[in-house]
Design a protein around this motif. Structure first.
Motif, mmCIF file in Angstrom:
data_model
loop_
_atom_site.group_PDB
_atom_site.id
_atom_site.type_symbol
_atom_site.label_atom_id
_atom_site.label_comp_id
_atom_site.label_asym_id
_atom_site.label_seq_id
_atom_site.Cartn_x
_atom_site.Cartn_y
_atom_site.Cartn_z
ATOM 1 N N LEU A 60 0.844 -1.187 0.000
ATOM 2 C CA LEU A 60 0.000 0.000 0.000
ATOM 3 C C LEU A 60 0.881 1.240 0.000
ATOM 4 O O LEU A 60 2.005 1.223 0.489
ATOM 5 N N GLN A 61 0.343 2.322 -0.519
ATOM 6 C CA GLN A 61 1.072 3.584 -0.545
ATOM 7 C C GLN A 61 0.375 4.571 0.376
ATOM 8 O O GLN A 61 -0.810 4.861 0.210
ATOM 9 N N ILE A 62 1.105 5.103 1.341
ATOM 10 C CA ILE A 62 0.571 6.133 2.230
ATOM 11 C C ILE A 62 0.873 7.488 1.597
ATOM 12 O O ILE A 62 2.019 7.803 1.303
ATOM 13 N N THR A 63 -0.168 8.283 1.389
ATOM 14 C CA THR A 63 0.012 9.600 0.798
ATOM 15 C C THR A 63 0.424 10.619 1.847
ATOM 16 O O THR A 63 1.350 11.385 1.641
ATOM 17 N N ASN A 64 -0.305 10.655 2.967
ATOM 18 C CA ASN A 64 0.093 11.569 4.022
ATOM 19 C C ASN A 64 -0.459 11.120 5.370
ATOM 20 O O ASN A 64 -1.397 10.344 5.447
ATOM 21 N N ILE A 65 0.182 11.631 6.404
ATOM 22 C CA ILE A 65 -0.250 11.419 7.779
ATOM 23 C C ILE A 65 -0.326 12.799 8.413
ATOM 24 O O ILE A 65 0.686 13.498 8.508
ATOM 25 N N ILE A 66 -1.516 13.199 8.806
ATOM 26 C CA ILE A 66 -1.738 14.532 9.347
ATOM 27 C C ILE A 66 -1.935 14.422 10.856
ATOM 28 O O ILE A 66 -2.828 13.717 11.322
ATOM 29 N N LYS A 67 -1.087 15.114 11.616
ATOM 30 C CA LYS A 67 -1.156 15.037 13.072
ATOM 31 C C LYS A 67 -2.399 15.730 13.611
ATOM 32 O O LYS A 67 -3.088 15.191 14.470
ATOM 33 N N GLU A 68 -2.679 16.929 13.144
ATOM 34 C CA GLU A 68 -3.812 17.706 13.640
ATOM 35 C C GLU A 68 -4.693 18.127 12.459
ATOM 36 O O GLU A 68 -4.543 19.218 11.911
ATOM 37 N N PRO A 69 -5.651 17.291 12.086
ATOM 38 C CA PRO A 69 -6.467 17.583 10.900
ATOM 39 C C PRO A 69 -7.355 18.816 11.051
ATOM 40 O O PRO A 69 -7.798 19.372 10.057
ATOM 41 N N ILE A 70 -7.583 19.263 12.280
ATOM 42 C CA ILE A 70 -8.434 20.436 12.467
ATOM 43 C C ILE A 70 -7.877 21.657 11.750
ATOM 44 O O ILE A 70 -8.631 22.478 11.218
ATOM 45 N N ASN A 71 -6.549 21.779 11.703
ATOM 46 C CA ASN A 71 -5.943 22.925 11.013
ATOM 47 C C ASN A 71 -6.294 22.927 9.535
ATOM 48 O O ASN A 71 -6.566 23.973 8.951
ATOM 49 N N ASN A 72 -6.294 21.767 8.923
ATOM 50 C CA ASN A 72 -6.654 21.668 7.498
ATOM 51 C C ASN A 72 -8.130 22.006 7.291
ATOM 52 O O ASN A 72 -8.489 22.644 6.308
ATOM 53 N N LEU A 73 -8.976 21.569 8.207
ATOM 54 C CA LEU A 73 -10.406 21.882 8.096
ATOM 55 C C LEU A 73 -10.657 23.374 8.248
ATOM 56 O O LEU A 73 -11.456 23.957 7.519
ATOM 57 N N LEU A 74 -9.994 24.001 9.200
ATOM 58 C CA LEU A 74 -10.155 25.446 9.383
ATOM 59 C C LEU A 74 -9.703 26.205 8.144
ATOM 60 O O LEU A 74 -10.381 27.145 7.706
ATOM 61 N N THR A 75 -8.595 25.808 7.580
ATOM 62 C CA THR A 75 -8.100 26.462 6.359
ATOM 63 C C THR A 75 -9.085 26.270 5.216
ATOM 64 O O THR A 75 -9.403 27.211 4.486
ATOM 65 N N TYR A 76 -9.600 25.066 5.066
ATOM 66 C CA TYR A 76 -10.538 24.763 3.993
ATOM 67 C C TYR A 76 -11.810 25.610 4.105
ATOM 68 O O TYR A 76 -12.232 26.252 3.168
ATOM 69 N N TYR A 77 -12.421 25.607 5.278
ATOM 70 C CA TYR A 77 -13.693 26.301 5.453
ATOM 71 C C TYR A 77 -13.532 27.815 5.510
ATOM 72 O O TYR A 77 -14.448 28.544 5.125
ATOM 73 N N SER A 78 -12.398 28.303 5.945
ATOM 74 C CA SER A 78 -12.213 29.765 5.944
ATOM 75 C C SER A 78 -11.979 30.286 4.530
ATOM 76 O O SER A 78 -12.250 31.460 4.248
ATOM 77 N N SER A 79 -11.522 29.458 3.620
ATOM 78 C CA SER A 79 -11.318 29.895 2.240
ATOM 79 C C SER A 79 -12.603 29.789 1.418
ATOM 80 O O SER A 79 -12.637 30.265 0.287
ATOM 81 N N LYS A 80 -13.650 29.203 1.949
ATOM 82 C CA LYS A 80 -14.918 29.048 1.232
ATOM 83 C C LYS A 80 -15.736 30.319 1.233
ATOM 84 O O LYS A 80 -16.705 30.440 0.489
ATOM 85 N N ASN A 81 -15.408 31.289 2.049
ATOM 86 C CA ASN A 81 -16.211 32.540 2.151
ATOM 87 C C ASN A 81 -15.953 33.454 1.013
ATOM 88 O O ASN A 81 -15.131 33.775 0.417
#
Length: 57
Positions: A36-57
């Protein structure tokens, strides 16, 4: 071979959370054994969610 991988060969996997981050060496070893190939391991996914949703405005 893993049943899901048989249906979707070549698909990479992603992990999120501190447990996955702290045991990533073991995850990479297990993934290599299972071909299997691991693409990424994210320690704190909340940061990615905050970035994603703050850019949706």
């Amino acid at each position: 071979m893993l049943p899901l991988y048989q249906q979707h060969p070549g698909t990479s996997v992603h992990f999120a959370g501190s447990v996955a981050f702290n045991f990533q060496e073991h995850l990479y070893e297990a993934a290599a054994e299972a071909d299997l190939q691991i693409t990424n391991i994210i320690k704190e996914p909340i940061n990615n969610l905050l970035t994603y949703y703050s850019s949706k405005n």
